[in-house]
Design an enzyme around this catalytic site. Sequence first.
Site, short mmCIF file in Angstrom:
data_model
loop_
_atom_site.label_atom_id
_atom_site.label_comp_id
_atom_site.label_asym_id
_atom_site.label_seq_id
_atom_site.Cartn_x
_atom_site.Cartn_y
_atom_site.Cartn_z
NE ARG A 56 -7.70 -3.85 -4.11
CZ ARG A 56 -8.72 -4.60 -4.53
NH1 ARG A 56 -9.26 -5.48 -3.72
NH2 ARG A 56 -9.20 -4.46 -5.73
CD GLU A 64 -12.79 2.26 -7.20
OE1 GLU A 64 -12.13 3.10 -6.57
OE2 GLU A 64 -12.45 1.07 -7.30
NE ARG A 101 -4.22 -1.07 -2.34
CZ ARG A 101 -5.32 -0.86 -3.08
NH1 ARG A 101 -6.37 -0.26 -2.55
NH2 ARG A 101 -5.37 -1.25 -4.34
#
Length: 163
Positions: A56, A64, A101
């Site tokens: 991430r 998104e 992540r």
Amino acid sequence: MMNAKILLLSFILSLLALSCNNSNGDIPRLISGKVIKIKDGDTIEILYNGRPLTMRLAHIDCPEIRSKQPYGKAAKQLASDLCFGDVVKVENENEFDRYDRLIGVVINSKGDTINLELVKAGLAWHYKRYSSDTLYSKMEIVARQTKSGLWADGDPVAPWDWR
């Protein structure tokens, strides 16, 4: 007796396999790996120690892609252009988010910081909820002033509000 030995050996091997898994173990602050997947603008996958590791990108939040937020595809494409197939360096604090992540700053083989490049291009917000890095704030201000990327729209919606 033989079944007990096999069972014990199987148990020991299982424990060893779990202890070698890096998903939440200690990861050095600087790692490198080949980018094998771009999931969206701020999430990539690298091959680290022979295993996929989801990253991430720290300091930023991109539009998104799953819910079709404007500029989500453009952010993913820029991330891909900057690092897909490349061996990158990842600076991290050995922190993982709730989706397991690794959070880090990704630097491609040309020396470009992917996180910053996305902000500069107007394809990511500085995620101030999790970052106080002033460089990202400054880059976002410049992108807004020059109406780069999503800042060309009159009133873009931040991903944390879109979600």
